[in-house]
Design a protein around this motif. Structure first.
Motif, PDB file in Angstrom:
ATOM      1  N   HIS A  28      39.818  48.675  37.710  1.00 46.06           N
ATOM      2  CA  HIS A  28      40.715  48.003  36.766  1.00 46.06           C
ATOM      3  C   HIS A  28      39.919  47.383  35.617  1.00 46.06           C
ATOM      4  O   HIS A  28      40.255  47.600  34.432  1.00 46.06           O
ATOM      5  N   LEU A  32      39.745  48.295  31.453  1.00 43.10           N
ATOM      6  CA  LEU A  32      39.908  47.314  30.387  1.00 43.10           C
ATOM      7  C   LEU A  32      38.657  47.215  29.518  1.00 43.10           C
ATOM      8  O   LEU A  32      38.758  47.039  28.294  1.00 43.10           O
ATOM      9  N   CYS A  90      42.728  40.749  22.588  1.00 48.89           N
ATOM     10  CA  CYS A  90      43.114  41.640  23.687  1.00 48.89           C
ATOM     11  C   CYS A  90      42.189  41.470  24.894  1.00 48.89           C
ATOM     12  O   CYS A  90      42.644  41.488  26.052  1.00 48.89           O
ATOM     13  N   THR A  91      40.903  41.285  24.630  1.00 51.74           N
ATOM     14  CA  THR A  91      39.945  41.083  25.717  1.00 51.74           C
ATOM     15  C   THR A  91      40.230  39.798  26.468  1.00 51.74           C
ATOM     16  O   THR A  91      40.281  39.779  27.708  1.00 51.74           O
ATOM     17  N   THR A  94      43.697  40.138  28.527  1.00 54.56           N
ATOM     18  CA  THR A  94      43.718  41.043  29.679  1.00 54.56           C
ATOM     19  C   THR A  94      42.731  40.638  30.767  1.00 54.56           C
ATOM     20  O   THR A  94      43.082  40.623  31.950  1.00 54.56           O
ATOM     21  N   SER A  98      43.848  39.189  34.421  1.00 52.32           N
ATOM     22  CA  SER A  98      43.449  39.921  35.620  1.00 52.32           C
ATOM     23  C   SER A  98      42.622  39.057  36.566  1.00 52.32           C
ATOM     24  O   SER A  98      42.824  39.080  37.785  1.00 52.32           O
ATOM     25  N   PHE A 110      47.193  47.424  35.816  1.00 50.52           N
ATOM     26  CA  PHE A 110      46.757  47.707  34.453  1.00 50.52           C
ATOM     27  C   PHE A 110      47.834  47.371  33.417  1.00 50.52           C
ATOM     28  O   PHE A 110      47.562  46.658  32.449  1.00 50.52           O
ATOM     29  N   ALA A 113      48.590  43.728  32.807  1.00 52.98           N
ATOM     30  CA  ALA A 113      47.493  43.137  32.043  1.00 52.98           C
ATOM     31  C   ALA A 113      47.665  43.420  30.562  1.00 52.98           C
ATOM     32  O   ALA A 113      47.429  42.542  29.709  1.00 52.98           O
ATOM     33  N   LEU A 114      48.067  44.637  30.227  1.00 54.40           N
ATOM     34  CA  LEU A 114      48.324  44.967  28.820  1.00 54.40           C
ATOM     35  C   LEU A 114      49.512  44.184  28.279  1.00 54.40           C
ATOM     36  O   LEU A 114      49.512  43.756  27.117  1.00 54.40           O
TER      37      LEU A 114
END
Length: 327
Positions: A28, A32, A90-91, A94, A98, A110, A113-114
């Motif tokens: 996972h 990412l 985004c980092t 996500t 997670s 996944f 998380a998005l």
């Protein structure tokens, strides 16, 4: 039912727990990382080689180069800044989402998380703006203090030599003081992005919440920031130099080209790994700070109450228990 070992509330415990969560959901986090962290690492490393001249290349700058670097040519830096900032958002969203669910032993998937990017975008942006606004006010206060001090000295009849060692020492002292103040706020506000993602708070609220939670764990937050900050900065510098060497290779069919390609890939991969573990460790630090303030025990009890009926348990999905022992 096997229990995961409890770690003490220190830097080693934070690093060990974040490593456990990343390893337990390696595929996972790999997905990412490839989607967000690797492009972010490439953007940070490759940008200087594209926008700034290579100091190792024995080439005279042409008129075209001058036009590209002129003040009118700002489109590339603007696009670069937007891309890097979006990848950072985004980092943070996500990886934090997670790690937070992995800490509780919840399923780490996944697409959820998005989806967290949508809900975390405004809280992260507003929190970043609030923090930068506050730092701007602090920096402005230092500059105003320096300006008023110089003008007051001139009004009193003192001749100010801006190239003298005393004036440079005065500026250096103010710069050091400003740097320490900024570092202090970086330490106490380090959990603000995690709070913006996990608690959906925005603006100044995550900053005040972070300063409350980190109380009692400031040394851990400082150590985490310094260790990863130094490692990421050093590795970025080394990766940038490697990319500069790569651009000097003229024949792509030589072994030198293959070797430089492998070296650049290794640097970018390790930089991606550092960014991943730093984000995950900061999320674990947030959970440990909540444990220190007595907020985590109630949440874990509620988590056990909700998930108790779903047996059998998977060892990797058991919530991690954090114990606080009073001296």
């Amino acid at each position: 039912m096997a229990m995961t070992p409890a770690h003490t509330l220190n830097l080693c415990g934070v690093l060990a727990e974040s490593k456990r969560i990343v390893n337990a959901h390696s595929r996972h986090f790999l997905a990412l990382s490839v989607l967000f962290l690797l492009p972010l690492s490439c953007s940070i490393v490759i940008y200087p080689t594209l926008y700034f001249p290579n100091p190792r290349a024995d080439v005279v700058s042409s008129a075209g180069d001058y036009t590209f670097k002129s003040p009118e040519s700002l489109i590339f830096p603007i696009i670069y800044t937007i891309v890097v900032y979006l990848l950072s958002i985004c980092t943070l969203a996500t990886i934090t989402h997670s790690t937070y669910h992995g800490f509780y032993g919840r399923p780490v998937k996944f697409f959820p998380a998005l989806k967290s990017i949508i809900f975390s975008f405004f809280p992260l942006v507003s929190t970043a703006i609030a923090a930068k606004f506050f730092i701007f006010l602090i920096s402005l206060s230092f500059f105003m203090f320096a300006f008023v001090t110089v003008k007051l000295a001139q009004n009193l009849g003192f001749a100010i030599d801006y190239s003298s060692s005393y004036f440079l020492l005065f500026c250096g002292f103010l710069g050091l003081a400003l740097g320490l103040v900024v570092l202090y706020f970086q330490v106490i506000w380090g959990l603000a992005p995690v709070i913006a993602v996990t608690e959906s708070k925005w603006g100044f609220e995550p900053l005040w919440r972070s300063s409350y939670l980190v109380n009692g764990m400031r040394s851990v937050s400082l150590s985490l920031f310094l260790i990863f900050g130094i490692l990421i900065g050093l590795w970025t510098w080394m990766a940038t130099n490697s990319v500069l060497d790569f651009t000097l290779v003229e024949d792509w069919k030589t072994w030198d080209f293959v070797l430089q390609t492998i070296i650049c890939s290794a640097y970018l991969s390790f930089l991606t790994l550092l960014l991943l573990h730093y984000t995950a460790a900061n999320t674990v630090l947030y959970m440990y700070c909540k444990a220190l303030h007595g907020e985590l025990a109630i949440e874990i009890a509620e988590e056990f109450a909700r998930e108790y009926i779903s047996l059998p348990f998977d060892d990797e999905k058991i919530p991690h228990i954090v114990t606080v022992v009073s001296a």
